[in-house]
Design a protein around this motif. Structure first.
Motif, PDB file in Angstrom:
ATOM      1  N   GLY A  53       0.857  -1.135   0.054  1.00 19.15           N
ATOM      2  CA  GLY A  53       0.056   0.234  -0.003  1.00 19.15           C
ATOM      3  C   GLY A  53       0.712   1.234   0.015  1.00 19.15           C
ATOM      4  N   MET A  54       1.866   1.049   0.932  1.00 20.69           N
ATOM      5  CA  MET A  54       2.870   2.408   0.927  1.00 20.69           C
ATOM      6  C   MET A  54       3.536   2.653  -0.036  1.00 20.69           C
ATOM      7  SD  MET A  54       1.579   4.003   3.437  1.00 20.69           S
ATOM      8  CE  MET A  54       2.717   5.395   3.801  1.00 20.69           C
ATOM      9  N   TYR A  55       3.901   1.398  -0.804  1.00 22.85           N
ATOM     10  CA  TYR A  55       4.727   1.603  -2.214  1.00 22.85           C
ATOM     11  C   TYR A  55       3.647   2.222  -3.283  1.00 22.85           C
ATOM     12  CZ  TYR A  55       7.242   0.387  -6.290  1.00 22.85           C
ATOM     13  OH  TYR A  55       7.945   0.368  -7.683  1.00 22.85           O
ATOM     14  N   MET A  56       2.678   1.727  -3.361  1.00 21.28           N
ATOM     15  CA  MET A  56       1.760   2.598  -4.479  1.00 21.28           C
ATOM     16  C   MET A  56       1.763   4.023  -4.025  1.00 21.28           C
ATOM     17  SD  MET A  56       0.674  -0.042  -6.254  1.00 21.28           S
ATOM     18  CE  MET A  56       2.103  -0.829  -5.839  1.00 21.28           C
ATOM     19  N   LEU A  57       1.411   4.274  -2.593  1.00 24.63           N
ATOM     20  CA  LEU A  57       1.406   5.875  -2.360  1.00 24.63           C
ATOM     21  C   LEU A  57       3.043   6.667  -2.645  1.00 24.63           C
ATOM     22  CD1 LEU A  57      -0.513   8.042  -1.170  1.00 24.63           C
ATOM     23  CD2 LEU A  57       0.725   7.342   1.195  1.00 24.63           C
ATOM     24  N   ALA A  58       3.949   5.804  -2.606  1.00 22.04           N
ATOM     25  CA  ALA A  58       5.227   6.469  -3.092  1.00 22.04           C
ATOM     26  C   ALA A  58       5.292   6.482  -4.489  1.00 22.04           C
ATOM     27  CB  ALA A  58       6.294   5.261  -2.591  1.00 22.04           C
ATOM     28  N   ARG A  59       4.873   5.551  -5.327  1.00 25.93           N
ATOM     29  CA  ARG A  59       4.907   5.869  -6.534  1.00 25.93           C
ATOM     30  C   ARG A  59       3.702   6.694  -7.247  1.00 25.93           C
ATOM     31  NH1 ARG A  59       6.876   1.758  -9.973  1.00 25.93           N
ATOM     32  NH2 ARG A  59       6.397   3.422 -11.414  1.00 25.93           N
ATOM     33  N   VAL A  60       2.805   7.174  -6.334  1.00 28.14           N
ATOM     34  CA  VAL A  60       1.872   8.220  -6.523  1.00 28.14           C
ATOM     35  C   VAL A  60       2.627   9.456  -6.500  1.00 28.14           C
ATOM     36  CG1 VAL A  60      -0.100   9.436  -5.912  1.00 28.14           C
ATOM     37  CG2 VAL A  60      -0.200   7.116  -6.218  1.00 28.14           C
ATOM     38  N   PHE A  61       3.433   9.826  -5.310  1.00 29.21           N
ATOM     39  CA  PHE A  61       4.042  10.980  -5.117  1.00 29.21           C
ATOM     40  C   PHE A  61       5.003  11.128  -6.168  1.00 29.21           C
ATOM     41  CE2 PHE A  61       2.784  10.675  -0.537  1.00 29.21           C
ATOM     42  CZ  PHE A  61       2.323  12.160  -0.454  1.00 29.21           C
ATOM     43  N   GLN A  62       5.877   9.900  -6.640  1.00 30.95           N
ATOM     44  CA  GLN A  62       6.863   9.960  -7.844  1.00 30.95           C
ATOM     45  C   GLN A  62       6.239  10.596  -8.859  1.00 30.95           C
ATOM     46  OE1 GLN A  62       8.371   6.359  -9.123  1.00 30.95           O
ATOM     47  NE2 GLN A  62      10.326   7.303  -9.510  1.00 30.95           N
ATOM     48  N   THR A  63       5.029   9.941  -9.388  1.00 30.75           N
ATOM     49  CA  THR A  63       4.521  10.336 -10.516  1.00 30.75           C
ATOM     50  C   THR A  63       3.818  11.965 -10.687  1.00 30.75           C
ATOM     51  OG1 THR A  63       3.562   8.037 -10.863  1.00 30.75           O
ATOM     52  CG2 THR A  63       2.372   9.804 -12.010  1.00 30.75           C
ATOM     53  N   LEU A  64       3.348  12.048  -9.470  1.00 28.05           N
ATOM     54  CA  LEU A  64       2.880  13.447  -9.421  1.00 28.05           C
ATOM     55  C   LEU A  64       3.963  14.407  -9.654  1.00 28.05           C
ATOM     56  CD1 LEU A  64       0.070  13.405  -6.614  1.00 28.05           C
ATOM     57  CD2 LEU A  64      -0.314  13.438  -9.025  1.00 28.05           C
ATOM     58  N   ALA A  65       5.044  14.127  -8.966  1.00 27.43           N
ATOM     59  CA  ALA A  65       6.174  15.074  -9.175  1.00 27.43           C
ATOM     60  C   ALA A  65       6.503  15.239 -10.374  1.00 27.43           C
ATOM     61  CB  ALA A  65       7.470  14.470  -8.134  1.00 27.43           C
ATOM     62  N   GLU A  66       6.638  14.125 -11.209  1.00 28.55           N
ATOM     63  CA  GLU A  66       6.990  14.257 -12.569  1.00 28.55           C
ATOM     64  C   GLU A  66       5.719  14.904 -13.553  1.00 28.55           C
ATOM     65  OE1 GLU A  66       7.850   9.990 -13.514  1.00 28.55           O
ATOM     66  OE2 GLU A  66       9.279  10.031 -12.529  1.00 28.55           O
ATOM     67  N   ARG A  67       4.729  14.642 -13.066  1.00 27.39           N
ATOM     68  CA  ARG A  67       3.607  15.108 -14.209  1.00 27.39           C
ATOM     69  C   ARG A  67       3.219  16.544 -13.728  1.00 27.39           C
ATOM     70  NH1 ARG A  67       5.103  12.052 -17.885  1.00 27.39           N
ATOM     71  NH2 ARG A  67       5.306   9.754 -17.115  1.00 27.39           N
ATOM     72  N   ARG A  68       3.439  16.864 -12.757  1.00 23.76           N
ATOM     73  CA  ARG A  68       2.905  18.243 -12.306  1.00 23.76           C
ATOM     74  C   ARG A  68       3.968  19.023 -11.415  1.00 23.76           C
ATOM     75  NH1 ARG A  68      -2.194  20.097 -11.963  1.00 23.76           N
ATOM     76  NH2 ARG A  68      -1.069  21.989 -11.622  1.00 23.76           N
ATOM     77  N   PRO A  69       5.343  19.421 -12.178  1.00 24.56           N
ATOM     78  CA  PRO A  69       6.183  19.884 -11.816  1.00 24.56           C
ATOM     79  C   PRO A  69       6.059  21.389 -11.203  1.00 24.56           C
ATOM     80  CG  PRO A  69       6.410  19.762 -14.129  1.00 24.56           C
ATOM     81  CD  PRO A  69       5.328  19.009 -13.874  1.00 24.56           C
ATOM     82  N   ASP A  70       4.960  21.799 -11.697  1.00 28.65           N
ATOM     83  CA  ASP A  70       4.575  23.144 -11.328  1.00 28.65           C
ATOM     84  C   ASP A  70       4.084  23.563  -9.870  1.00 28.65           C
ATOM     85  OD1 ASP A  70       2.563  21.899 -12.666  1.00 28.65           O
ATOM     86  OD2 ASP A  70       1.053  23.565 -12.218  1.00 28.65           O
ATOM     87  N   ILE A  71       3.673  22.216  -9.188  1.00 29.24           N
ATOM     88  CA  ILE A  71       2.929  22.067  -7.994  1.00 29.24           C
ATOM     89  C   ILE A  71       4.356  21.969  -6.613  1.00 29.24           C
ATOM     90  CG2 ILE A  71       1.595  21.042  -6.229  1.00 29.24           C
ATOM     91  CD1 ILE A  71      -0.199  20.280  -8.499  1.00 29.24           C
ATOM     92  N   ASP A  72       4.527  22.726  -5.684  1.00 31.78           N
ATOM     93  CA  ASP A  72       5.565  22.666  -4.954  1.00 31.78           C
ATOM     94  C   ASP A  72       4.585  22.202  -3.467  1.00 31.78           C
ATOM     95  OD1 ASP A  72       7.765  22.983  -6.306  1.00 31.78           O
ATOM     96  OD2 ASP A  72       7.454  25.514  -5.950  1.00 31.78           O
ATOM     97  N   SER A  73       5.445  21.572  -2.484  1.00 32.45           N
ATOM     98  CA  SER A  73       4.830  21.285  -1.237  1.00 32.45           C
ATOM     99  C   SER A  73       3.467  20.424  -1.287  1.00 32.45           C
ATOM    100  CB  SER A  73       4.514  22.323  -0.427  1.00 32.45           C
ATOM    101  OG  SER A  73       5.687  23.290  -0.136  1.00 32.45           O
ATOM    102  N   GLY A  74       3.934  19.527  -2.148  1.00 37.93           N
ATOM    103  CA  GLY A  74       2.787  18.533  -2.882  1.00 37.93           C
ATOM    104  C   GLY A  74       1.639  17.755  -1.824  1.00 37.93           C
TER     105      GLY A  74
END
Length: 477
Positions: A53-74
């Motif tokens: 479960g937490m690996y899936m969440l880590a992958r979500v954080f990774q994906t959002l960092a790549e796909r939405r580089p305009d968003i800080d303090s995610g």
């Protein structure tokens, strides 16, 4: 004045923020908490669920960092992007409040660990002397952080390395004294322990797994300081994999050195007691010293994260602009002041608490769930919309599956936590909504959309139910 470029963080520094945030108090309490709930078989199942479960969440954080580089303090910014202003506020406030409660937990654990050496003065960590020492520590860290984020993150790297050493020594000692017969005896539950169904055993481990994984988003929170945007996702995954390996080892190996009932009976920090069962008193002393270093390091990391979340929420107009002020070292000073005032008040309140240790741990876990759920939900929305996937359309389906699995896992954690903690969190949320009203008034903006008004109504009802439960004794902290 410090130049902005001087404070950019490398992949190593960002990974250190993740590890420093995750390796705090929780890992030192895993042996006793797990042994109370289950044997190795149930522990393996629990870690498979929690780790996946937490690996899936880590992958979500990774994906959002790549796909939405305009968003800080995610952490909260993703909630706002996906679900609107009020949900962004709830996520930001919930994450900040949970971080404050976690910092209180750290000081209680510091006091109880010092109680190992000075039992009459520090007791269980909520004595008058323990509170005075805690308050001195809180404000010493406060003024150090005011001198600059770069200095604090460099110290965090040193402390992170220092606190990993006793954990690795403990793991090596457990391996050296590994007894296969003892492990086999404990495997399906051991002797002299109450019988429970496997489902109940696994469920009873869930809140501690949430607690020990809090901090996985450390690199995302500090994204505005990253040298390269791609380092945020990489640091998240690297920190997750490394720390998970340590936590699984610390949980399972003690079962091979002592009966489960003996491990369950040791006092916190239970890793110290479990190691003492295996190697003698020196093991408990070493781990107790490691706890002090580890928790102080984790407190440093979380003080930075608390202030950063409040600062970023104010910058995005989700909190009053008062908290967007920075000093000459680019530290969000007002946010840091409010954070440490709140932490100090909670620390003082532990003097009248009967079980501050476990209550603060569980409340910290539950307050983290809403921000995590909203991040996972935004991952689903982003993958479905295709925004940011123009250069990699083939990854949309995979990322949507990861995000859905993270959503399901987080909802399961809410169920495992129980209604009591959800209602208690609502009690804390409702009066603090005044900060949202304050921020909206500063902008002359509409308070709620119809959907947000419904969410606010549900929050008020839950808070009222929680307050009634506390007043009547149906709910006890």
């Amino acid at each position: 004045m410090t130049d902005k470029t001087d404070q950019k963080l490398s992949l190593l520094a960002l990974t250190g923020m993740v590890v420093g945030s995750m390796v705090g108090a929780g890992i030192f309490n895993l042996p006793g908490r797990y042994a109370t709930a289950t044997g190795p078989f149930g522990a393996i199942i629990a870690w498979c669920i929690a780790g996946t479960g937490m690996y899936m969440l880590a992958r979500v954080f990774q994906t959002l960092a790549e796909r939405r580089p305009d968003i800080d303090s995610g952490v909260f910014a993703y909630a706002k992007a996906g679900f609107g202003d009020y949900m962004g506020f709830l996520s930001a406030f919930g994450y900040w409040l949970g971080s404050c409660l976690g910092n209180v937990f750290y000081w209680v654990l510091i006091g109880s660990t010092l109680g190992f050496f000075f039992p009459e003065a520090f007791g269980d960590g909520s004595s008058a002397i323990a509170i005075i020492v805690s308050l001195a520590g809180i404000w010493a860290f406060h003024f150090m952080i005011l001198r600059g984020v770069e200095q604090a993150t460099h110290l965090n790297m040193i402390v992170t390395i220092a606190k990993i050493v006793p954990i690795i020594v403990a793991i090596l000692a457990f391996i050296l004294f590994f007894n296969y017969s003892q492990f086999s005896e404990n495997f399906f539950g051991g002797v002299d322990m109450p019988e429970k169904t496997l489902l109940a055993q696994v469920r009873d481990t869930m809140l501690i797994t949430v607690f020990v994984f809090i901090g996985i988003e450390g690199a995302s929170v500090y994204s505005r300081f990253a040298k390269k945007r791609a380092d945020i996702g990489a640091a998240t995954i690297l920190g997750f994999v490394g720390v998970t390996g340590l936590m699984v080892a610390v949980t399972l190996l003690p079962y091979a050195t002592a009966p489960r009932s003996a491990i369950a009976g040791v006092q916190n920090p239970s890793l110290a007691g479990a190691l003492e069962l295996a190697v003698g008193h020196w093991g408990a002393v070493m781990i107790s010293i490691g706890v002090l270093v580890s928790v102080l390091g984790a407190y440093l990391a979380w003080s930075l994260i608390c202030a950063e979340v409040l600062f970023a929420a104010a910058k995005s107009q989700d909190m009053p602009k008062l908290f967007s002020a920075q000093n000459s070292n680019r530290v969000p000073a007002n946010a840091l002041w409010l954070t440490n005032i709140v932490v100090s008040l909670f620390v003082i309140s532990t003097y009248w608490s009967r079980d501050a240790f476990n209550f603060m741990l569980d409340m910290t876990s539950v307050t983290a769930l809403l921000p995590y759920l909203l991040v996972a939900g935004y991952g689903v929305l982003l993958a479905r919309s295709g925004a940011g996937y123009e250069d990699a359309p083939g990854e949309r389906a995979r990322d949507q599956i990861f995000a859905w699995m993270a959503v399901i896992y987080t909802l399961f954690m809410f169920v495992a936590a129980g209604l009591k903690y959800v209602l208690l969190v609502a009690v804390l949320f409702v009066p603090r909504t005044i900060l949202y009203f304050w921020a909206r008034r500063e902008q002359n903006a509409r308070l709620f959309t119809p959907v947000e008004l419904a969410v606010f109504g549900i929050t008020v009802l839950a808070g009222a139910a929680g307050a009634y439960g506390l007043a009547t004794g149906i709910i006890t902290p």
